[in-house]
Design an enzyme around this catalytic site. Structure first.
Site, PDB file in Angstrom:
ATOM      1  N   SER A 253     -29.046 -20.075 -60.985  1.00 39.20           N
ATOM      2  CA  SER A 253     -29.744 -18.853 -60.595  1.00 39.20           C
ATOM      3  C   SER A 253     -30.251 -18.063 -61.783  1.00 39.20           C
ATOM      4  O   SER A 253     -29.692 -18.102 -62.875  1.00 39.20           O
ATOM      5  CB  SER A 253     -28.847 -17.968 -59.741  1.00 39.20           C
ATOM      6  OG  SER A 253     -27.940 -17.297 -60.585  1.00 39.20           O
ATOM      7  N   LYS A 254     -31.309 -17.363 -61.501  1.00 35.90           N
ATOM      8  CA  LYS A 254     -31.931 -16.505 -62.481  1.00 35.90           C
ATOM      9  C   LYS A 254     -30.921 -15.476 -62.982  1.00 35.90           C
ATOM     10  O   LYS A 254     -30.816 -15.195 -64.162  1.00 35.90           O
ATOM     11  CB  LYS A 254     -33.080 -15.805 -61.750  1.00 35.90           C
ATOM     12  CG  LYS A 254     -33.978 -14.978 -62.579  1.00 35.90           C
ATOM     13  CD  LYS A 254     -35.128 -14.558 -61.683  1.00 35.90           C
ATOM     14  CE  LYS A 254     -35.805 -13.326 -62.205  1.00 35.90           C
ATOM     15  NZ  LYS A 254     -36.950 -12.959 -61.381  1.00 35.90           N
ATOM     16  N   ARG A 255     -30.143 -14.946 -62.021  1.00 31.83           N
ATOM     17  CA  ARG A 255     -29.204 -13.883 -62.376  1.00 31.83           C
ATOM     18  C   ARG A 255     -28.152 -14.370 -63.365  1.00 31.83           C
ATOM     19  O   ARG A 255     -27.748 -13.653 -64.273  1.00 31.83           O
ATOM     20  CB  ARG A 255     -28.536 -13.342 -61.113  1.00 31.83           C
ATOM     21  CG  ARG A 255     -28.179 -11.885 -61.223  1.00 31.83           C
ATOM     22  CD  ARG A 255     -27.291 -11.426 -60.083  1.00 31.83           C
ATOM     23  NE  ARG A 255     -26.217 -12.374 -59.831  1.00 31.83           N
ATOM     24  CZ  ARG A 255     -25.781 -12.709 -58.628  1.00 31.83           C
ATOM     25  NH1 ARG A 255     -26.330 -12.185 -57.565  1.00 31.83           N
ATOM     26  NH2 ARG A 255     -24.792 -13.560 -58.479  1.00 31.83           N
ATOM     27  N   GLY A 257     -28.568 -16.551 -65.493  1.00 30.74           N
ATOM     28  CA  GLY A 257     -29.217 -16.996 -66.738  1.00 30.74           C
ATOM     29  C   GLY A 257     -29.088 -18.487 -66.963  1.00 30.74           C
ATOM     30  O   GLY A 257     -29.077 -18.942 -68.105  1.00 30.74           O
TER      31      GLY A 257
END
Ligand code: GLU
Length: 485
Positions: A253-255, A257
């Site tokens: 996920s983007k969150r 990283g």
């Protein structure tokens, strides 16, 4: 048959590792079979368009050595390779399907659709387009078109029966049409094709033989096959890939990283290690081998060894790969790569980077961790006197105080501050004193580094710090020990 594969990203701004893996497999399949790898940019969803995103795709693929044979910037026989530039070619194909009864004009407004959707939801049903406009007469349609009424073109999907196809990873797939089919939009009001339509038209026109994409498309493939059949076109081979996961239950996920190529490059992973590892997330060579250059992958890649189960992207495993790649770098390459990371902690400190790099290469797992590992050379960390307690070395703060008192004048007396001089001088003082090496060297290293573990030992660190800084730190540490006594 010529193998022609394509990577068809939507330019959303970043290169997701799942997408990069798809691109890699498409590329490898083409190379392995002497075919062509095509890059196509799918930007028909203008709302999702992100400035500069196409460049990110080019840069990432090129950076990784995944070079395309046909694509937007280099052309090819079946261009243009950017869907928005192909805009005008889709409508005639949609009209052809309208003629043959596989598609129809729909003039329903958004408000009408919303109303019917809400009504369906109120009945506890999921809304599917209800073929409302299929009932319009030829005259009604002609009238509305002549009046310039906005329209979309929808697929006239079957509502009963099943659709089957073969997937090279998942095997034979069968879906009930009532579940997977709907009268999806082919041409939107703005005249742009939807992804669902454009992918079929483009894959056909570009002579794509193998379509590799994420398994989220498994259940929409029957709709695409319906279109291929409606045109009387040959259906490509399908290779659906399981999702790349962080662990059994989490996606990358983007969150966190850990979703994008750039996340890893910024953290100091080597692209070669990343590509090598990524190839193994979802594929295996059939033997114990783990290390592959891209060129080697081109030779051994084999679709039959793709996995059906989700690929776990294990960051620890990647880190291990990365460390191995760093260890194998020629020293000069390592030095060049590590220098900007040294600079982050040591800029302006006049430290012998070459010597430091020699000490660091075998300890570098990820370049991003380097600044924290070497920062002690720029700044003496706060440390606890407890560090001097070491059973194996038989040291404690009292022993340390004695040992430092022994070496201080010896170090002070060194004229030419180099590692050999420091080593020889200190070692002979230890020998004369009858102390054990560890009882002196352990406290000395702590006194000048403030750390329990460091790249290199007392001599290397004293050398790197220089004489003034070594003496200054030594004095501070001796004072710290005196204050405690
Ligand atoms: N543009 C689609 C995506 O990015 C491509 C899927 C496909 O390969 O057909 O998901």
């Amino acid at each position: 048959m010529e193998f022609r594969t394509r990577f068809a990203p939507s330019p959303t701004g970043f290169m997701h590792l799942g997408g990069l893996r798809t691109a890699l497999y498409e590329y490898l399949l083409a190379r392995k079979n002497g075919g062509k790898f095509i890059l196509r940019i799918e930007d028909t969803d203008q709302e999702r368009f992100v400035e500069g995103a196409t460049q990110v795709i080019y840069d990432t693929l090129r950076d990784c050595g995944i070079n395309w044979d046909e694509g937007p910037d280099i052309g090819g026989d079946y261009g243009p390779y950017i869907q928005s530039e192909r805009k005008d070619l889709y409508l005639p194909y949609a009209k052809q399907l309208v003629e043959s009864g596989h598609a129809y004009y729909c003039f329903c407004t958004k408000e009408e659709l919303d109303q019917r959707r809400q009504a369906a939801e109120a009945r506890g049903e999921t809304f599917k387009y209800d073929k409302h406009c299929l009932r319009l007469s030829k005259e009604e349609i002609a009238e509305k078109l002549a009046a310039g009424t906005p329209y979309v073109i929808r697929m006239n999907a079957p509502t009963e029966g099943t659709s089957s196809y073969h997937d090279m990873v998942f095997g034979d797939m069968t879906f009930p049409n009532s579940d997977t089919m709907d009268d999806m939009v082919l041409i939107k009001q703005d005249g742009m094709p939807t992804y669902n339509f454009a992918n079929v038209i483009d894959d056909h026109l570009m002579h794509i033989s193998h379509v590799i994409r994420g398994m989220e498309y498994l259940s929409s493939t029957p709709r695409y096959n319906f279109l291929y059949n409606a045109f009387g076109w040959e259906i490509p081979q399908y290779i659906h890939l399981p999702t790349v996961m962080r662990d059994a239950t989490h996606k990358l996920s983007k969150r966190d990283g850990d979703a994008y190529y750039s996340d890893f490059i910024e953290k100091g992973y080597l692209k070669e290690a990343l590509i090598n590892y990524l190839a193994l997330v979802g594929w295996n060579p059939g033997d114990e081998r783990e290390f592959f250059t891209l060129g080697e992958l081109e030779e051994v890649f084999d679709v039959s060894r793709l996995n059906k189960s989700p690929g776990i992207f294990d960051i620890d495993k990647l880190t291990w790969f990365n460390a191995e790649y760093i260890r194998k770098l020629p020293f000069d390459a390592y030095l060049e790569m590590v220098t900007p990371w040294f600079d982050k902690a040591l800029a302006g400190k006049n430290i012998d980077y070459k010597r430091l790099a020699e000490l660091m290469q075998s300890r570098t797992e990820v370049f991003g961790r380097v600044p924290d590992m070497v920062r002690f050379l720029a700044e003496m960390p706060e440390y606890d006197l407890d560090l001097y307690n070491n059973k194996k070395m038989k040291t404690n703060p009292e022993v340390a105080a004695e040992s430092l008192a022994l070496v201080r004048p010896v170090l002070e007396g060194i004229g030419d501050w180099n590692e050999t001089a420091i080593h020889d001088t200190v070692m002979s003082a230890i020998a004369e004193s009858g102390k054990k090496n560890g009882a002196v060297l352990w406290p000395l290293r702590i006194a000048i580094s403030g750390l329990a573990s460091t790249p290199g030992g007392a001599f290397e660190i004293a050398y790197l710090l220089g004489k003034n800084e070594t003496m200054r730190r030594l004095d501070l540490s001796m004072e710290k020990l005196r204050n405690n006594a």
